[in-house]
Design a protein around this motif. Structure first.
Motif, PDB file in Angstrom:
ATOM      1  N   MET A  50      -5.377 -18.427   3.627  1.00  0.00           N
ATOM      2  CA  MET A  50      -4.533 -18.256   2.331  1.00  0.00           C
ATOM      3  C   MET A  50      -3.072 -17.931   2.796  1.00  0.00           C
ATOM      4  O   MET A  50      -2.239 -18.425   2.449  1.00  0.00           O
ATOM      5  N   GLY A  51      -2.713 -17.040   3.924  1.00  0.00           N
ATOM      6  CA  GLY A  51      -1.612 -16.739   4.326  1.00  0.00           C
ATOM      7  C   GLY A  51      -0.729 -18.068   4.666  1.00  0.00           C
ATOM      8  O   GLY A  51       0.365 -18.285   4.326  1.00  0.00           O
ATOM      9  N   THR A  52      -1.297 -18.921   5.381  1.00  0.00           N
ATOM     10  CA  THR A  52      -0.795 -20.360   5.971  1.00  0.00           C
ATOM     11  C   THR A  52      -0.444 -20.977   4.674  1.00  0.00           C
ATOM     12  O   THR A  52       0.667 -21.389   4.533  1.00  0.00           O
ATOM     13  N   PRO A  83       2.208  -6.800  11.043  1.00  0.00           N
ATOM     14  CA  PRO A  83       1.757  -5.783  12.006  1.00  0.00           C
ATOM     15  C   PRO A  83       2.963  -5.549  13.069  1.00  0.00           C
ATOM     16  O   PRO A  83       3.499  -6.380  13.433  1.00  0.00           O
ATOM     17  N   THR A  92     -11.024 -18.918  -0.259  1.00  0.00           N
ATOM     18  CA  THR A  92     -11.215 -17.631   0.384  1.00  0.00           C
ATOM     19  C   THR A  92     -10.681 -16.602  -0.354  1.00  0.00           C
ATOM     20  O   THR A  92     -10.708 -15.240   0.233  1.00  0.00           O
ATOM     21  N   GLY A  93     -10.061 -16.448  -1.418  1.00  0.00           N
ATOM     22  CA  GLY A  93      -9.440 -15.471  -2.385  1.00  0.00           C
ATOM     23  C   GLY A  93      -8.798 -16.085  -3.860  1.00  0.00           C
ATOM     24  O   GLY A  93      -9.249 -16.911  -4.172  1.00  0.00           O
ATOM     25  N   SER A 103       5.158 -13.712  15.113  1.00  0.00           N
ATOM     26  CA  SER A 103       5.493 -12.728  14.496  1.00  0.00           C
ATOM     27  C   SER A 103       7.127 -12.763  14.545  1.00  0.00           C
ATOM     28  O   SER A 103       7.639 -12.206  13.422  1.00  0.00           O
ATOM     29  N   GLN A 148       0.866  -1.211   0.147  1.00  0.00           N
ATOM     30  CA  GLN A 148      -0.021  -0.129   0.052  1.00  0.00           C
ATOM     31  C   GLN A 148       0.854   1.295  -0.241  1.00  0.00           C
ATOM     32  O   GLN A 148       0.516   2.262  -0.773  1.00  0.00           O
ATOM     33  N   ALA A 169       3.967  -5.893   5.584  1.00  0.00           N
ATOM     34  CA  ALA A 169       2.581  -6.703   5.943  1.00  0.00           C
ATOM     35  C   ALA A 169       2.758  -7.296   7.194  1.00  0.00           C
ATOM     36  O   ALA A 169       1.547  -7.907   7.559  1.00  0.00           O
TER      37      ALA A 169
END
Ligand SMILES: [Zn+2]
Lengths: 464, 580
Positions: B205-207, B87, B234-235, B135, B10, B85
């Motif tokens: 999706m991320g996994t 957080p 899911t996407g 994280s 972004q 990406a």
């Protein structure tokens, strides 16, 4: 003689009423007096009850705080009870058993997708994304309608922020109630030392009656009813649902709610109408949940599926849009102003102007440039700011005062920093010649008098 | 000073002068991440100048220093992209650098992990406590700190803490980037752990993407295909995920699967091509099969309008020079499409009459009539304009009058100087091209000085739109109405209108883009009151093209490109003549 039975009285309210100060300011005082739950031991049963109420609130908020923040759900309406968390409470230690929620009406495919979304939420939590601790069924269904991961992340963040602000609010309330309790205890201690002394003042013996919220509401409603029969109409046009994102639709609804509150509390309210509303639209749904008693006789807000063209004569209608060319120099008490119920944060288009052009209505923008030097941001205002300005204009007809009161300070340069006739237009105070008598006529006259006086002094000095 | 523009994130993160070994200071991220659009949307003219000036510098760089290694910067860029990406990453980054003593990868002993965990438990809120291990593992993965990641896993095992999915999947991804021989068993062990937690193959999706990023290198790479299917619940799979699987398929010699996935990538993400790694694997595979397969690959990239990255262009150059005995050079083209190395002309962009007719018809339908007419204009004015165009068409050039008048003229806004500038440019255009010109203005321009305006109206046709109307659709309408021979001069990039067409038809959007590239002129500079220089419309098509004796391949040099901007860098391959 004082009456033997002490009233709980708001002294300042009555003084204020006496001096004809706008009533809404007094309400806070009244509310504060009631909430503070001061009372004397052994006096009326009613006051003791409210004291107890205060203590109960205090205890509950403490209890809430001692438990973990997970206790809270982001949705607080009682109709929508929070669901149990899909995973075991502490995923830190034992995430071994993933349990999933199930909704009965989902097909096999959808069920699987739903499980994946729950899994996603858990993973997002594990990787530190801002996600809410609990999600209600209604919110899950919204999540399921979102097709991209990015939009889900945004939605989760939105819920998380809501949750955090709720928690912070509770924290503040709990602190305030602790203070209140301490104060109350102190007074009680003083009284128990000297129970014989008669005390005067707020929440002790006074000659003024206590004004309740219900009384105020009655007053407001009488004014609204008066405006409904004889007052000037003002219209919110909520015909822009298709042009807004879900977030903007909810914003529109809350802004209309705030406008309604402003109008209600005004001394001389408008007859507020919401036109072109279709109840199946998201904006109206959000408004319905923001004003739950909308449509009942207790709520004097009027909405209709009809267009304003069918209700009012076309010649009186004026569409307020910041894209318009004409400026609304003077507030006309015979005109009917239309405010477009449109929040466009992402992708501003001159939609309301287009609509007014199509319907052949008069258009006008507020005379912002005549009175203010704009600093940042677009010249579009929120709906409640518009409403506040229009209400003030109805009352006193002074644009400058209305703008300074309702437009956020950061948006314009402060008038005291501006200089008349400065060569650089950025520092120049907007010219007073543009202002017709709808504006503040006092100042230029004063200014001229001042000049004349100065000139007189000079002349006398020179003639000597 | 070097700028890296992150395409997919972004924010555009601008990095100032860095050396690769430095630890990333946290302040970089917070201070220099700009909101992407607001700052440069405010002054379109400035942007235009910088665009053209930038183009010229780029041409110099490409021609004179094509072999500058920018891979550390690229790695840096990809790390930044991943970090943005994550957080709260600046906080985790502080912890990680604390544990790793700066930016060096090292095996962190269990007791240091223990103290870090205890500290985080004391300080952090509930959310961050839960996210601690996940994280840190994802950060270790971004920085390719394998030993650190392994030590974290060992710590979790020794302290009998449950390894959650986030940690395990990030570890799989980390091992996917490992160069040592034992990566496969590590990946498979972690993958088995994830499978044990979620036996029903339910992943987000991320996994799934993390798992793919490791699994594609192992013998179980075919399970990646299943994971791709899961993502579609899911996407849609990202280009990166698809690129991993494509790489896996080429590396395991399954070209048919890879080609199928490439097709899928093209349909899902359009001209957003596969990652460098996939291209490298593709080329490695094609190289092993010989010249026809390499040509097949180039045909494929041409048809999907992808551009090969610099690394692959370099490989391609080396391979053609060594194995095939061709001449190979990095080069740029002149505005007319002439190769600077071999003086050959590139094929022109062709828009067929049918395509153009379809575009014109659709434009009128969806932009002029389809949307709310009142948004740009009103029906009476539209009628007046259309009659005007019908009467005076065809034009050779349609000029956005306000754009020209205000160009470079940010301080002086009085009517005379604006009118003079417009007059200068118009005279220049007439002088250079000698054409029928339509100038589109606004009503308020009628108040400009009489002498200039009357001279202007003797030189060109003038139309004044109402002050509240939008003029871009008017310009496009006149230009399209006048036929293929008509150009237009405007600084606007016309994105809005392109999107309106795109809602219906992707093909149409491509045609529009093609037409816009070949017909839009932009002002570059106005010299006082006598002449101006212009950016001419593009004449050649930027796709791989070949003749009997040469191949020209456009490639991405790694220099920043704007949205819908085409790379100016080419690789010129020519056969050596037998007698030389
Ligand atoms: Zn060449």
């Amino acid at each position: 003689m004082l009456s033997p039975k002490p009233f709980k009285i708001c002294h300042q309210t009555c003084l204020a009423l006496w001096r004809k100060v706008p009533i809404q300011r007094c309400v806070h005082v009244a509310a504060a007096a009631r909430n503070s739950a001061f009372s004397l031991p052994g006096h009326s049963s009613q006051s003791r009850q409210s004291n107890e109420g205060g203590r109960v609130i205090f205890r509950r908020s403490l209890l809430v705080w001692s438990s973990s923040p997970r206790f809270f759900s982001s949705e607080h309406s009682s109709a929508d009870p929070p669901l149990p968390s899909p995973t075991s409470a502490s995923s830190e230690q034992s995430g071994e058993s993933m349990t999933f929620l199930k909704f009965d009406d989902l097909s096999e495919e959808e069920q699987k997708r739903f499980q994946m979304l729950q899994f996603e939420l858990e993973i997002l939590r594990q990787s530190g994304h801002p996600v809410p601790s609990k999600i209600t069924e209604k919110e899950w269904r919204k999540v399921m309608a979102l097709s991209s991961r990015f939009s889900r992340l945004k939605f989760f963040r939105f819920l998380f922020m809501n949750e955090m602000s709720d928690i912070n609010l509770k924290k503040k309330k709990a602190q305030a109630s602790i203070l209140r309790q301490a104060h109350c205890d102190q007074i009680k201690a003083e009284i128990s030392e000297n129970p014989e002394i008669m005390r005067y003042g707020l929440s002790f013996n006074t000659m003024f009656p206590y004004i309740r919220d219900t009384d105020m509401l009655k007053t407001y409603n009488i004014r609204l009813a008066y405006a409904r029969t004889l007052g000037q109409p003002i219209i919110f046009d909520v015909d822009y649902d298709n042009w807004m994102s879900q977030r903007e639709q909810t914003n529109t609804a809350t802004q209309i709610r705030d406008s309604y509150a402003l109008n209600k509390e005004s001394r001389d309210p408008f007859w507020l109408q919401i036109c072109n509303c279709r109840m199946e639209n998201e904006t109206m749904k959000a408004l319905k949940s923001a004003l739950p008693n909308m449509g009942e006789p207790s709520c004097l807000i009027e909405y209709t599926t009809k267009s304003y063209l069918d209700i009012f004569p076309r010649s009186q209608l004026v569409y307020l849009t910041y894209n318009a060319e004409a400026t609304l120099d003077r507030f006309n008490h015979d005109d009917i102003y239309i405010i477009g119920g449109l929040v466009d944060k992402t992708n501003p288009k001159p939609l309301s102007m287009a609509k007014a052009k199509r319907e052949g209505l008069r258009m006008a923008k507020l005379p912002l440039d005549t009175y203010l030097r704009w600093a940042v941001g677009g010249k579009n205002l929120t709906l409640n700011q518009m409403m506040g300005i229009m209400l003030d204009m109805k009352q006193h007809g002074d644009w400058e005062q209305a703008f300074l009161k309702h437009i956020p300070k950061r948006k314009y340069l402060q008038p005291e920093d501006l200089i008349p006739n400065h060569p650089n237009p950025y520092h120049r105070r907007p010219s007073a010649t543009m202002r017709v008598d709808g504006g503040r006529i006092g100042r230029p006259q004063e200014y001229q008098n001042h000049k004349r006086r100065q000139r007189g002094v000079l002349e006398t000095l020179l003639s000597k | 000073m070097r700028h890296i523009f992150l395409r997919s994130s972004q924010h555009r993160v601008i990095l100032e002068s860095f050396s690769f070994r430095d630890p990333l200071p946290a302040s970089i991220f917070s201070a220099t991440s700009l909101s992407s659009s607001s700052s440069w949307r405010s002054n379109p003219q400035q942007r235009d100048i910088s665009n053209i000036a930038r183009e010229r510098t780029h041409n110099l760089i490409i021609r004179h220093a094509p072999d500058v290694k920018i891979s550390p910067a690229k790695l840096r860029g990809s790390i930044l992209e991943e970090l943005s990406a994550t957080p709260n990453f600046s906080k985790w980054h502080t912890i990680l650098t604390g544990l790793c003593r700066g930016a060096e990868d090292r095996y962190v002993p269990a007791d240091e992990w223990e103290t870090a965990v205890q500290e985080s438990r004391k300080k952090d809120n509930h959310k961050d406590r839960q996210a601690f291990f996940g994280s840190l593992m994802s950060l270790a993965c971004s920085f390719r700190f394998h030993q650190c990641g392994a030590s974290l896993l060992d710590f979790l095992h020794s302290s009998k803490t449950f390894v959650n999915v986030s940690v395990a999947s990030n570890y799989v991804k980390l091992c996917g980037r490992l160069e040592t021989p034992d990566f496969e068993e590590k990946i498979l062990a972690a993958y088995a752990h994830v499978k044990r937690i979620s036996p029903a193959d339910i992943y987000d999706m991320g996994t799934a993407e993390n798992l793919i990023a490791g699994l594609y290198r192992t013998s179980r790479w075919e399970e990646c295909l299943k994971l791709l299917d899961i993502i579609e619940f899911t996407g849609r799979p990202s280009p990166t995920a698809l690129s991993y699987v494509i790489t896996g398929a080429f590396a395991h010699d399954h070209p048919s699967t890879a080609l199928r996935l490439l097709k899928q990538l093209s349909t899902l993400h359009g001209t957003f091509g596969p990652a460098e790694m996939a291209f490298t694997a593709w080329f490695a595979y094609a190289k092993s099969k010989g010249l026809p397969t390499v040509m097949e690959m180039l045909t494929f990239t041409r048809d999907y309008e992808w551009f090969i990255p610099l690394e692959v262009a370099r490989d391609l150059k080396a391979w053609f020079e060594k194995e095939q005995g061709w001449m190979a050079k990095f080069t740029t083209l002149s505005p007319r499409g002439e190769c600077a190395a071999c003086s050959e002309y590139m094929k022109p962009i062709t828009i067929t009459r049918d395509e153009f007719e379809k575009l014109r018809e659709n434009f009128v339908k969806s932009v002029i009539e389809g949307t709310d007419v009142f948004l740009h204009t009103n029906p009476a004015e539209l009628k007046r304009y259309r009659d005007f165009v019908e009467k005076n068409a065809p034009f050779d050039l349609v000029v956005d009058g306000l754009n020209v008048a205000y160009f470079q003229n940010s301080s002086n806004h009085d009517g005379r100087s604006l009118a003079r500038q417009l007059l200068t440019v118009t005279e220049h255009l007439l002088h250079v091209r000698g054409k029928r010109i339509l100038i589109l203005g606004r009503m308020h321009m009628k108040r400009w000085p009489k002498s200039e305006m009357s001279r202007l109206s003797s030189l060109a046709s003038l139309f004044f739109a109402e002050n509240m109307s939008q003029d871009d659709p008017f310009i496009l309408y006149a230009a399209l109405y006048s036929g293929l021979g008509c150009n237009f001069l405007s600084g606007d990039l016309m994105r809005d209108h392109r999107f309106k067409l795109a809602v219906k038809d992707v093909e149409l959007r491509k045609t529009f883009l093609k037409w816009q590239r070949t017909h839009q002129m932009q002002l570059f500079k106005v010299y006082g009151d006598h002449s101006a220089s212009l950016k001419a419309p593009m004449k050649y098509s930027t796709v791989t093209q070949w003749t009997e004796s040469s191949i020209h391949v456009p490639y991405l040099s790694g220099l920043p490109l704007g949205l819908h901007e085409l790379p100016p860098s080419w690789l010129c391959l020519t056969k050596k003549l037998p007698n030389n």
